[in-house]
Scaffold this motif. Structure first.
Motif, PDB file in Angstrom:
ATOM      1  N   UNK A 277       0.843  -1.199   0.000  1.00 12.13           N
ATOM      2  CA  UNK A 277       0.000   0.000   0.000  1.00 12.13           C
ATOM      3  C   UNK A 277       0.873   1.241   0.000  1.00 12.13           C
ATOM      4  N   UNK A 278       0.366   2.285  -0.619  1.00  8.29           N
ATOM      5  CA  UNK A 278       1.040   3.583  -0.546  1.00  8.29           C
ATOM      6  C   UNK A 278       0.391   4.422   0.536  1.00  8.29           C
ATOM      7  N   UNK A 279       1.170   5.320   1.113  1.00  4.72           N
ATOM      8  CA  UNK A 279       0.658   6.278   2.083  1.00  4.72           C
ATOM      9  C   UNK A 279       1.158   7.654   1.658  1.00  4.72           C
ATOM     10  N   UNK A 280       0.240   8.612   1.637  1.00  3.98           N
ATOM     11  CA  UNK A 280       0.568   9.949   1.158  1.00  3.98           C
ATOM     12  C   UNK A 280      -0.039  10.992   2.078  1.00  3.98           C
ATOM     13  N   UNK A 281       0.759  11.990   2.461  1.00  8.50           N
ATOM     14  CA  UNK A 281       0.276  13.124   3.221  1.00  8.50           C
ATOM     15  C   UNK A 281       0.657  14.405   2.490  1.00  8.50           C
ATOM     16  N   UNK A 282      -0.252  15.353   2.468  1.00  9.38           N
ATOM     17  CA  UNK A 282       0.006  16.656   1.870  1.00  9.38           C
ATOM     18  C   UNK A 282      -0.477  17.744   2.820  1.00  9.38           C
ATOM     19  N   UNK A 283       0.403  18.691   3.105  1.00 10.87           N
ATOM     20  CA  UNK A 283       0.033  19.846   3.917  1.00 10.87           C
ATOM     21  C   UNK A 283      -0.056  21.075   3.026  1.00 10.87           C
ATOM     22  N   UNK A 284      -1.225  21.705   3.030  1.00 14.28           N
ATOM     23  CA  UNK A 284      -1.439  22.894   2.200  1.00 14.28           C
ATOM     24  C   UNK A 284      -1.426  24.175   3.021  1.00 14.28           C
ATOM     25  N   UNK A 285      -1.685  24.041   4.330  1.00 11.18           N
ATOM     26  CA  UNK A 285      -1.792  25.239   5.153  1.00 11.18           C
ATOM     27  C   UNK A 285      -0.992  25.073   6.443  1.00 11.18           C
ATOM     28  N   UNK A 286      -0.137  26.025   6.708  1.00 10.08           N
ATOM     29  CA  UNK A 286       0.585  26.135   7.979  1.00 10.08           C
ATOM     30  C   UNK A 286       0.475  27.587   8.396  1.00 10.08           C
ATOM     31  N   UNK A 287      -0.199  27.816   9.525  1.00  8.61           N
ATOM     32  CA  UNK A 287      -0.411  29.194   9.957  1.00  8.61           C
ATOM     33  C   UNK A 287      -0.269  29.277  11.477  1.00  8.61           C
TER      34      UNK A 287
END
Length: 333
Positions: A277-287
């Protein structure tokens, strides 16, 4: 229906069920530390203790390998809670055996050692049941979870064709069995000694260059443990925090990124026998130190390709530690 509404005979049957299961586990020979096979099952086992005030009580012990740094991994704790809830549903002979949605809020950092898990029914229906669960360590509440249970094998209804589902899914490099696994950092993520990882370094690098925080790769347990809903809950929170893939001009220091809350939805049951299985995380906002991370888990089946089986969204906080900047490899989580 709460356990207090179950008759005495049924309660006795539940206790016998869990006691027999526990003693069967205890009869297994102890594994040496260098042995991998079966270690995951030992790490997530739970023992039914009693029913008290309408709540089923389970005991478990967090495994020293499934940690980030020195603390149990959040996705791993999710697996323990979900496993206790699965046992709870099985003991009631419920057909709703699969956690299809899990939302967890983390209250405190836990330590390696014994934990107590409480499970109670919030709402019981024909097609879904909602359970509420809490994990304690001593007198400290570690987390609480709300879980929706269904039956993945009996779900029927409208579905997007697989072509549309794959079109909407995030891209990751094709899985190839002949590719050498990526080197991993045992100092921080001790659980990776039980897994092979194939990081998609090209995608991460391209993301960094375009200020797109990505962390992704393929994985497989070394004992070829088949995928199930528990492993999907683990994988949904597994990749390193994506913000550490950002240029130093954006994130100049490494640090600690504890998850405050995560919601995971199981899209479909993994294909029987699938192990990759693949695992993917994406962060678009850091505030102001607070961030979100959207996750996606795909299974890979030889001859069929890849398909999304779970998605997640979490909120975390970024605590930079300047002292870690001198050793970025060791401090990447």
């Amino acid at each position: 229906m709460h356990l207090k509404h179950i008759d005495a005979h049924s309660r006795e049957r539940i206790q016998i069920h869990f006691s027999l299961q526990f003693f069967q586990l205890c009869d297994r020979p102890a594994l040496r530390s260098e042995e991998i096979k079966g270690e995951v099952e030992l790490a997530i086992q739970v023992q039914f203790v009693e029913e008290k005030d309408g709540k089923a009580q389970f005991d478990a012990s967090t495994h020293p390998d499934f940690v980030v740094g020195n603390n149990p991994h959040g996705g791993y704790l999710n697996c323990l809670v979900a496993n206790a809830c699965i046992h709870f549903q099985n003991a009631q002979n419920s057909e709703l055996k699969d956690p299809i949605h899990v939302t967890t809020i983390y209250f405190s950092v836990s330590k390696i050692g014994p934990v107590r898990i409480q499970v109670q029914v919030i709402k019981k229906g024909k097609s879904s049941t909602i359970l509420h669960s809490k994990m304690f360590q001593g007198d400290k509440t570690i987390l609480q979870s709300d879980l929706i249970f269904g039956n993945l094998s009996k779900e029927k209804g409208a579905s997007f064709p697989i072509e549309i589902r794959n079109k909407n899914a995030a891209h990751i490099m094709p899985f190839r069995r002949d590719r050498e696994p990526s080197p991993t950092n045992l100092d921080v993520q001790k659980f990776v000694k039980h897994m092979n990882w194939w990081y998609d370094h090209d995608a991460q690098q391209k993301g960094s260059e375009s200020y797109d925080a990505l962390s992704l790769g393929w994985s497989e347990f070394k004992d070829k443990r088949p995928l199930d809903v528990l492993s999907l809950l683990f994988l949904a929170d597994l990749p390193r925090p994506p913000i550490f893939q950002m240029p130093k001009s954006v994130v100049p220091h490494w640090g600690w990124v504890p998850t405050m809350t995560i919601s995971t939805q199981i899209i479909k049951a993994p294909t029987s026998g699938a192990t990759v299985a693949s695992a993917r995380l994406q962060t678009r906002y850091l505030n102001e130190g607070r961030l979100e991370a959207d996750g996606e888990v795909k299974e890979y089946v030889e001859g069929k390709g890849e398909e999304v089986v779970a998605i997640s969204r979490q909120m975390a906080v970024f605590n930079p530690v300047k002292a870690m900047a001198s050793n970025p490899i060791k401090s990447r989580l």
